[in-house]
Write an enzyme that holds these catalytic residues in place. Structure first.
Site, PDB file in Angstrom:
ATOM      1  N   GLY A 159       0.818  -1.215   0.000  1.00 40.80           N
ATOM      2  CA  GLY A 159       0.000   0.000   0.000  1.00 40.80           C
ATOM      3  C   GLY A 159       0.846   1.257   0.000  1.00 40.80           C
ATOM      4  N   GLY A 191      -0.636   8.221   1.447  1.00 41.85           N
ATOM      5  CA  GLY A 191      -0.526   8.342   2.898  1.00 41.85           C
ATOM      6  C   GLY A 191       0.804   7.908   3.480  1.00 41.85           C
ATOM      7  N   GLY A 231       2.329   4.953   3.626  1.00 42.60           N
ATOM      8  CA  GLY A 231       3.168   4.064   2.832  1.00 42.60           C
ATOM      9  C   GLY A 231       4.024   4.859   1.856  1.00 42.60           C
ATOM     10  CG  LEU A 285      -3.080  -6.833   0.705  1.00 46.22           C
ATOM     11  CD1 LEU A 285      -2.925  -5.656   1.643  1.00 46.22           C
ATOM     12  CD2 LEU A 285      -2.209  -8.004   1.161  1.00 46.22           C
ATOM     13  CB  SER A 295      -5.048   1.324  14.360  1.00 49.80           C
ATOM     14  OG  SER A 295      -5.792   2.445  14.782  1.00 49.80           O
ATOM     15  CE1 TYR A 347     -18.245  -5.068   8.567  1.00 55.03           C
ATOM     16  CE2 TYR A 347     -19.587  -3.157   8.027  1.00 55.03           C
ATOM     17  CZ  TYR A 347     -18.359  -3.793   8.057  1.00 55.03           C
ATOM     18  OH  TYR A 347     -17.239  -3.155   7.578  1.00 55.03           O
TER      19      TYR A 347
HETATM   20  N1  LIG Z   1      -4.121   7.429   8.893  1.00 61.74           N
HETATM   21  C1  LIG Z   1      -4.357   7.116  10.148  1.00 61.74           C
HETATM   22  O1  LIG Z   1      -4.815   7.980  10.954  1.00 61.74           O
HETATM   23  C2  LIG Z   1      -4.069   5.754  10.686  1.00 61.74           C
HETATM   24  C3  LIG Z   1      -4.282   5.515  12.052  1.00 61.74           C
HETATM   25  C4  LIG Z   1      -4.026   4.232  12.546  1.00 61.74           C
HETATM   26  C5  LIG Z   1      -3.599   3.228  11.692  1.00 61.74           C
HETATM   27  N2  LIG Z   1      -3.416   3.495  10.364  1.00 61.74           N
HETATM   28  C6  LIG Z   1      -2.985   2.392   9.505  1.00 61.74           C
HETATM   29  O2  LIG Z   1      -1.930   2.826   8.673  1.00 61.74           O
HETATM   30  C7  LIG Z   1      -1.932   2.101   7.448  1.00 61.74           C
HETATM   31  C8  LIG Z   1      -1.734   3.065   6.281  1.00 61.74           C
HETATM   32  O3  LIG Z   1      -2.868   3.889   6.204  1.00 61.74           O
HETATM   33  P1  LIG Z   1      -2.889   5.311   5.520  1.00 61.74           P
HETATM   34  O4  LIG Z   1      -3.424   6.240   6.536  1.00 61.74           O
HETATM   35  O5  LIG Z   1      -1.629   5.617   4.841  1.00 61.74           O
HETATM   36  O6  LIG Z   1      -4.062   5.061   4.453  1.00 61.74           O
HETATM   37  P2  LIG Z   1      -4.172   5.308   2.867  1.00 61.74           P
HETATM   38  O7  LIG Z   1      -3.602   6.639   2.521  1.00 61.74           O
HETATM   39  O8  LIG Z   1      -5.578   5.014   2.533  1.00 61.74           O
HETATM   40  O9  LIG Z   1      -3.231   4.181   2.270  1.00 61.74           O
HETATM   41  C9  LIG Z   1      -3.631   2.843   2.315  1.00 61.74           C
HETATM   42  C10 LIG Z   1      -2.922   2.069   1.246  1.00 61.74           C
HETATM   43  O10 LIG Z   1      -3.430   0.726   1.276  1.00 61.74           O
HETATM   44  C11 LIG Z   1      -3.805   0.341  -0.025  1.00 61.74           C
HETATM   45  N3  LIG Z   1      -4.877  -0.651  -0.016  1.00 61.74           N
HETATM   46  C12 LIG Z   1      -6.151  -0.502   0.417  1.00 61.74           C
HETATM   47  N4  LIG Z   1      -6.856  -1.619   0.210  1.00 61.74           N
HETATM   48  C13 LIG Z   1      -6.013  -2.507  -0.387  1.00 61.74           C
HETATM   49  C14 LIG Z   1      -6.163  -3.838  -0.874  1.00 61.74           C
HETATM   50  N5  LIG Z   1      -7.326  -4.475  -0.827  1.00 61.74           N
HETATM   51  N6  LIG Z   1      -5.095  -4.433  -1.439  1.00 61.74           N
HETATM   52  C15 LIG Z   1      -3.912  -3.802  -1.526  1.00 61.74           C
HETATM   53  N7  LIG Z   1      -3.710  -2.543  -1.101  1.00 61.74           N
HETATM   54  C16 LIG Z   1      -4.761  -1.900  -0.546  1.00 61.74           C
HETATM   55  C17 LIG Z   1      -4.260   1.634  -0.677  1.00 61.74           C
HETATM   56  O11 LIG Z   1      -4.312   1.487  -2.085  1.00 61.74           O
HETATM   57  P3  LIG Z   1      -5.405   2.289  -2.963  1.00 61.74           P
HETATM   58  O12 LIG Z   1      -4.843   3.661  -3.046  1.00 61.74           O
HETATM   59  O13 LIG Z   1      -5.451   1.542  -4.236  1.00 61.74           O
HETATM   60  O14 LIG Z   1      -6.693   2.230  -2.199  1.00 61.74           O
HETATM   61  C18 LIG Z   1      -3.189   2.586  -0.182  1.00 61.74           C
HETATM   62  O15 LIG Z   1      -2.011   2.475  -0.942  1.00 61.74           O
HETATM   63  C19 LIG Z   1      -3.250   1.308   7.420  1.00 61.74           C
HETATM   64  O16 LIG Z   1      -2.977  -0.037   7.746  1.00 61.74           O
HETATM   65  C20 LIG Z   1      -4.075   1.954   8.527  1.00 61.74           C
HETATM   66  O17 LIG Z   1      -4.990   1.054   9.120  1.00 61.74           O
HETATM   67  C21 LIG Z   1      -3.633   4.727   9.850  1.00 61.74           C
END
Ligand SMILES: NC(=O)c1ccc[n+]([C@@H]2O[C@H](COP(=O)([O-])OP(=O)(O)OC[C@H]3O[C@@H](n4cnc5c(N)ncnc54)[C@H](OP(=O)(O)O)[C@@H]3O)[C@@H](O)[C@H]2O)c1
Length: 317
Positions: free
Chosen positions: A31, A35, A37, A83, A157, A177
């Site tokens: 990912g 964000g 990643g 995934l 998280s 759900y």
């Molecule tokens: N942001 C926060 O406040 C926060 C807080 C706690 C934990 N986290 C954790 O941090 C991690 C990164 O999150 P982020 O905030 O950077 O979010 P993000 O900007 O939405 O990035 C998420 C990434 O995951 C990819 N992804 C989503 N569904 C997928 C799938 N089915 N198969 C493969 N890739 C997939 C997305 O690809 P697409 O662009 O194609 O959708 C994107 O590249 C996550 O695990 C999240 O739970 C974030």
């Protein structure tokens, strides 16, 4: 040189990596298209790491790679990975395992949050299926390509505090759900996976950490509704929730992946660039971990359940 003992909520990914040379280090980040990643990929590539990100669509993946090459000018590539599809995960794993490259640092970063009820291509509840099961299958399949002595970082998280793993109702069919409960369950599963994986990879001297990155405005909010945002306002006003910038949000996973200070503490949950305090009284605090998310028995049970659901045993990694 930065003062590493002062690392905390405001520390950025670049500060964490200051003075750390990642040349010759191979990093795989799921990912990486947005964000945390994308920022982690940029910061690590800038320090000389050979970075591969995964993307669901080629165009999005290539756009991120081009952007990072333009700013960091380093080695970065993209691999397709969905995934929610065991077929895609298996094809990805075959490509990774067919090369001779060993991965020094794997960051299981991809995730989705609080989506409406849905199932993955393989029929699993969407958030558990994507955030946990997809990563579980991928990590076990590519384990031969992990470098001995390396690290794995798993994005969990503080939302683990919203739900334990519901072993008797994993797909939430009996209880009904709920979007946030489902996300909480999947994030508890992420932390438990780190505990059991750390145990199983100890023979290869690979350490596994789970991370709460903070609260950061990213693509993760795409499924949120107005009432979700309204829920956060009082929490922000009282200071219970403090927002971070993306560079500060990516810092803890960069720390977990590289910091010499935490060597030997594999299986731990980190927040704000530190090993999180365990809260037996279940304090509502974003920087602590609740005991059920790092419970070794639950971690073993989740491993067996994940194998049963996927119909494949991973006895030796
Ligand atoms: N942001 C926060 O406040 C926060 C807080 C706690 C934990 N986290 C954790 O941090 C991690 C990164 O999150 P982020 O905030 O950077 O979010 P993000 O900007 O939405 O990035 C998420 C990434 O995951 C990819 N992804 C989503 N569904 C997928 C799938 N089915 N198969 C493969 N890739 C997939 C997305 O690809 P697409 O662009 O194609 O959708 C994107 O590249 C996550 O695990 C999240 O739970 C974030």
């Amino acid at each position: 040189m930065v003062d590493r003992s002062a690392f905390g909520a405001k520390t950025t990914a670049d500060e964490v990596l200051d003075g750390i040379d990642l040349s010759g280090t191979s990093v795989l980040i799921t990912g990486g298209t947005s964000g945390l990643g994308a920022e982690t990929a940029r910061a690590m590539a800038a320090k000389g790491a050979e970075v591969t990100i995964t993307a669901r669509t080629e165009a999005k993946g290539q756009a991120t790679v081009d952007q990072i090459k333009a700013s960091a000018g380093k080695t970065i590539s993209v691999e397709a990975l969905e995934l929610g599809s065991a077929k895609s995960v298996r094809a990805f794993a075959e490509r990774i395992n067919s090369g001779d490259r060993k991965i020094d640092l794997l960051i299981n970063n991809a995730g989705i949050m609080a989506c409406a009820e849905a199932t993955t291509e393989d029929g699993f509840e969407m958030q558990f299926g994507t955030n946990h099961l997809g990563h579980f299958l991928m990590t076990c399949l590519i384990a031969p390509s992990l470098a001995d002595g390396g690290r794995v970082v798993i994005l969990s998280s503080s939302a683990h505090q919203m739900s334990d793993v519901m072993f008797d109702d994993i797909d939430m069919k009996k209880g009904g759900y709920e979007r946030w409960k489902s996300y909480g369950q999947s994030k508890t599963a992420n932390a438990l996976f780190a505990v059991e994986l750390n145990k199983r990879l100890a023979v290869r001297n690979i350490e596994v950490f789970s991370v709460h990155p903070g609260v950061i405005g990213t693509g993760l909010t795409k499924h949120l509704r107005i009432r979700d945002f309204l829920m956060f306002i009082p929490l922000m006003l009282t200071g219970a929730v403090k927002r971070k910038s993306v560079p500060a949000g990516a810092a803890t996973q960069c720390f977990a992946g590289t910091a010499p200070e935490i060597a030997g503490r594999g299986g731990s949950f980190l927040a704000d660039c530190k090993i999180a305090e365990i809260s037996p009284e279940k304090k509502r605090d974003m920087t602590v971990v609740w005991p059920y998310a790092i419970d070794p028995e639950a971690a073993e049970r989740l491993w067996s359940l994940s194998e049963d659901l996927l119909g494949e045993k991973f006895a030796q990694l």
